[in-house]
Scaffold this motif. Structure first.
Motif, PDB file in Angstrom:
ATOM      1  N   ILE A   3     -10.984  -7.852  30.723  1.00 50.12           N
ATOM      2  CA  ILE A   3     -10.669  -6.248  30.816  1.00 50.12           C
ATOM      3  C   ILE A   3      -9.407  -6.319  31.750  1.00 50.12           C
ATOM      4  O   ILE A   3      -9.154  -7.036  32.472  1.00 50.12           O
ATOM      5  CB  ILE A   3     -11.750  -5.912  31.533  1.00 50.12           C
ATOM      6  N   THR A   4      -8.248  -5.423  31.134  1.00 46.01           N
ATOM      7  CA  THR A   4      -7.231  -5.218  31.547  1.00 46.01           C
ATOM      8  C   THR A   4      -6.834  -3.917  32.228  1.00 46.01           C
ATOM      9  O   THR A   4      -6.605  -3.043  31.455  1.00 46.01           O
ATOM     10  CB  THR A   4      -6.105  -5.562  30.883  1.00 46.01           C
ATOM     11  N   GLN A   5      -7.231  -3.560  33.454  1.00 44.90           N
ATOM     12  CA  GLN A   5      -7.306  -2.241  33.854  1.00 44.90           C
ATOM     13  C   GLN A   5      -6.418  -2.399  35.455  1.00 44.90           C
ATOM     14  O   GLN A   5      -6.896  -3.203  36.160  1.00 44.90           O
ATOM     15  CB  GLN A   5      -8.559  -1.638  34.202  1.00 44.90           C
ATOM     16  N   GLY A   6      -5.540  -1.434  35.725  1.00 48.68           N
ATOM     17  CA  GLY A   6      -5.044  -1.338  37.083  1.00 48.68           C
ATOM     18  C   GLY A   6      -3.936  -2.317  37.136  1.00 48.68           C
ATOM     19  O   GLY A   6      -3.519  -3.063  36.047  1.00 48.68           O
ATOM     20  N   THR A   7      -3.154  -2.458  38.225  1.00 43.49           N
ATOM     21  CA  THR A   7      -2.165  -3.370  38.459  1.00 43.49           C
ATOM     22  C   THR A   7      -2.628  -4.911  38.448  1.00 43.49           C
ATOM     23  O   THR A   7      -3.679  -5.077  38.743  1.00 43.49           O
ATOM     24  CB  THR A   7      -1.625  -2.830  39.953  1.00 43.49           C
ATOM     25  N   PHE A   8      -1.662  -5.739  38.030  1.00 45.32           N
ATOM     26  CA  PHE A   8      -1.919  -7.116  37.954  1.00 45.32           C
ATOM     27  C   PHE A   8      -2.752  -7.592  36.910  1.00 45.32           C
ATOM     28  O   PHE A   8      -3.385  -8.759  36.996  1.00 45.32           O
ATOM     29  CB  PHE A   8      -2.297  -7.392  39.035  1.00 45.32           C
ATOM     30  N   SER A   9      -3.407  -6.615  36.105  1.00 45.26           N
ATOM     31  CA  SER A   9      -4.569  -6.889  35.292  1.00 45.26           C
ATOM     32  C   SER A   9      -3.998  -7.994  33.925  1.00 45.26           C
ATOM     33  O   SER A   9      -4.958  -8.475  33.431  1.00 45.26           O
ATOM     34  CB  SER A   9      -4.904  -5.879  34.580  1.00 45.26           C
ATOM     35  N   ASP A  39     -20.620  -1.876  36.475  1.00 43.79           N
ATOM     36  CA  ASP A  39     -21.036  -2.283  35.265  1.00 43.79           C
ATOM     37  C   ASP A  39     -20.349  -1.951  33.830  1.00 43.79           C
ATOM     38  O   ASP A  39     -20.942  -2.267  32.861  1.00 43.79           O
ATOM     39  CB  ASP A  39     -22.525  -2.949  35.244  1.00 43.79           C
ATOM     40  N   ASP A  40     -19.694  -0.708  34.116  1.00 44.42           N
ATOM     41  CA  ASP A  40     -19.233  -0.069  32.756  1.00 44.42           C
ATOM     42  C   ASP A  40     -17.690   0.007  32.953  1.00 44.42           C
ATOM     43  O   ASP A  40     -17.091   0.870  33.424  1.00 44.42           O
ATOM     44  CB  ASP A  40     -19.834   1.335  32.610  1.00 44.42           C
ATOM     45  N   PRO A  41     -16.859  -0.988  32.617  1.00 45.10           N
ATOM     46  CA  PRO A  41     -15.616  -0.941  32.733  1.00 45.10           C
ATOM     47  C   PRO A  41     -14.587   0.048  31.600  1.00 45.10           C
ATOM     48  O   PRO A  41     -13.676  -0.552  31.386  1.00 45.10           O
ATOM     49  CB  PRO A  41     -14.973  -2.278  32.965  1.00 45.10           C
ATOM     50  N   HIS A  42     -15.296   1.047  30.992  1.00 43.42           N
ATOM     51  CA  HIS A  42     -14.635   1.534  30.077  1.00 43.42           C
ATOM     52  C   HIS A  42     -13.249   2.304  30.558  1.00 43.42           C
ATOM     53  O   HIS A  42     -13.371   2.772  31.593  1.00 43.42           O
ATOM     54  CB  HIS A  42     -15.669   2.878  29.431  1.00 43.42           C
ATOM     55  N   THR A  95      -4.100  10.537  46.266  1.00 43.88           N
ATOM     56  CA  THR A  95      -3.441  10.052  44.919  1.00 43.88           C
ATOM     57  C   THR A  95      -3.641   8.475  44.763  1.00 43.88           C
ATOM     58  O   THR A  95      -3.450   7.918  45.814  1.00 43.88           O
ATOM     59  CB  THR A  95      -2.079  10.504  44.718  1.00 43.88           C
ATOM     60  N   THR A  96      -4.164   8.112  43.494  1.00 49.84           N
ATOM     61  CA  THR A  96      -4.176   6.542  43.816  1.00 49.84           C
ATOM     62  C   THR A  96      -2.911   5.974  43.740  1.00 49.84           C
ATOM     63  O   THR A  96      -2.067   6.338  42.554  1.00 49.84           O
ATOM     64  CB  THR A  96      -4.899   6.180  42.438  1.00 49.84           C
ATOM     65  N   ALA A  97      -2.227   5.251  44.682  1.00 48.57           N
ATOM     66  CA  ALA A  97      -1.006   4.510  44.606  1.00 48.57           C
ATOM     67  C   ALA A  97      -1.299   3.264  44.064  1.00 48.57           C
ATOM     68  O   ALA A  97      -0.303   2.588  43.519  1.00 48.57           O
ATOM     69  CB  ALA A  97      -0.388   4.622  45.910  1.00 48.57           C
ATOM     70  N   LEU A  98      -2.381   2.406  44.223  1.00 46.72           N
ATOM     71  CA  LEU A  98      -2.383   0.947  43.749  1.00 46.72           C
ATOM     72  C   LEU A  98      -3.980   0.736  43.366  1.00 46.72           C
ATOM     73  O   LEU A  98      -4.886   1.403  44.066  1.00 46.72           O
ATOM     74  CB  LEU A  98      -1.926   0.214  44.859  1.00 46.72           C
ATOM     75  N   SER A  99      -4.217   0.068  42.237  1.00 46.65           N
ATOM     76  CA  SER A  99      -5.526  -0.044  41.992  1.00 46.65           C
ATOM     77  C   SER A  99      -5.522  -1.587  41.275  1.00 46.65           C
ATOM     78  O   SER A  99      -4.657  -1.732  40.399  1.00 46.65           O
ATOM     79  CB  SER A  99      -6.121   0.908  41.136  1.00 46.65           C
ATOM     80  N   PHE A 100      -6.604  -2.732  41.641  1.00 48.00           N
ATOM     81  CA  PHE A 100      -6.468  -3.775  40.709  1.00 48.00           C
ATOM     82  C   PHE A 100      -7.679  -4.381  41.057  1.00 48.00           C
ATOM     83  O   PHE A 100      -8.568  -4.111  42.039  1.00 48.00           O
ATOM     84  CB  PHE A 100      -5.339  -4.545  41.374  1.00 48.00           C
ATOM     85  N   ILE A 101      -8.402  -5.242  40.148  1.00 47.91           N
ATOM     86  CA  ILE A 101      -9.670  -5.850  39.950  1.00 47.91           C
ATOM     87  C   ILE A 101      -9.584  -6.954  40.824  1.00 47.91           C
ATOM     88  O   ILE A 101      -8.655  -7.676  40.717  1.00 47.91           O
ATOM     89  CB  ILE A 101      -9.822  -6.073  38.553  1.00 47.91           C
TER      90      ILE A 101
END
Length: 150
Positions: A3-9, A39-42, A95-101
Motif C-alpha cells: 500500500i502506498t499512501q502518504g509521504t515516503f510510501s 484495517d481498511d486502507p482504501h 490541516t494535514t501537513a505530513l502523513s506516513f505509514i
C-alpha cells in the motif's frame, strides 16, 4: 501488494530512528502529532481510527512521547496499518501537513479493480480492498494469529 499512501510510501519502511527524525521535524514546525490505525486502507479512507488523543504542544525535545504512542499502537495492532499524521494549525484550522505509514500487516493482499460499463460507453472504475472481504477484526490474518497464540 504494498500500500502506498502518504509521504515516503514508495520508500522502504522507515526505521524507528527515521520516524523519530520526521516527528522531530514536525514538532520543530509546531505541528500536532496523531497516531492512527486501520484495517481498511482504501485510498478514500483517509480518516483512520485514532490511537489516543492528538499530541498538541509537544516540543522538539519530547519526540519520545509521540514515539511511545507509535510503538504502543503497533504492538496493539500488529495486523493493521499504523500511520503518523502531523497537523498544522497555522492557517486557523487543522490541516494535514505530513502523513506516513509506520506499521503494516505481515501480508498486504492489495486491491481489485472493478470495471462497470454504463450507458453511452461510459466506463467507471472502482477499487475494492481484498482485505474488506473479511469482516473487521478478521482482516489480515488477525483472527488466525489470535487462535494460534491460544
Amino acid at each position: 501488494m504494498r500500500i502506498t499512501q502518504g509521504t515516503f510510501s514508495f520508500l522502504p519502511d522507515l526505521t524507528d530512528e527515521q520516524i523519530e527524525a520526521q516527528i522531530r521535524y514536525a514538532l520543530r514546525n509546531s505541528w500536532a502529532i496523531q497516531v492512527e490505525q486501520t484495517d481498511d486502507p482504501h485510498p478514500r479512507n483517509s480518516l483512520w481510527e485514532m490511537w489516543g488523543t492528538p499530541n498538541f504542544d509537544l516540543t522538539e525535545d519530547e519526540v519520545d512521547v509521540a514515539m511511545r504512542d507509535v510503538r504502543a499502537c503497533r504492538e496493539a495492532w500488529p495486523h493493521q496499518y499504523v500511520k503518523v499524521v502531523a497537523y498544522d494549525a497555522s492557517l486557523g484550522r487543522q490541516t494535514t501537513a505530513l502523513s506516513f505509514i509506520v506499521g503494516r500487516p505481515p501480508d498486504e493482499p492489495g486491491f481489485h479493480l472493478e470495471r462497470e460499463e454504463g450507458p453511452d460507453r461510459c466506463i467507471r472504475y472502482t477499487l475494492r480492498s481484498y482485505a474488506a472481504d473479511q469482516p473487521p477484526g478478521r482482516r489480515y490474518g488477525a483472527r488466525a494469529s489470535e487462535e494460534a497464540r491460544r
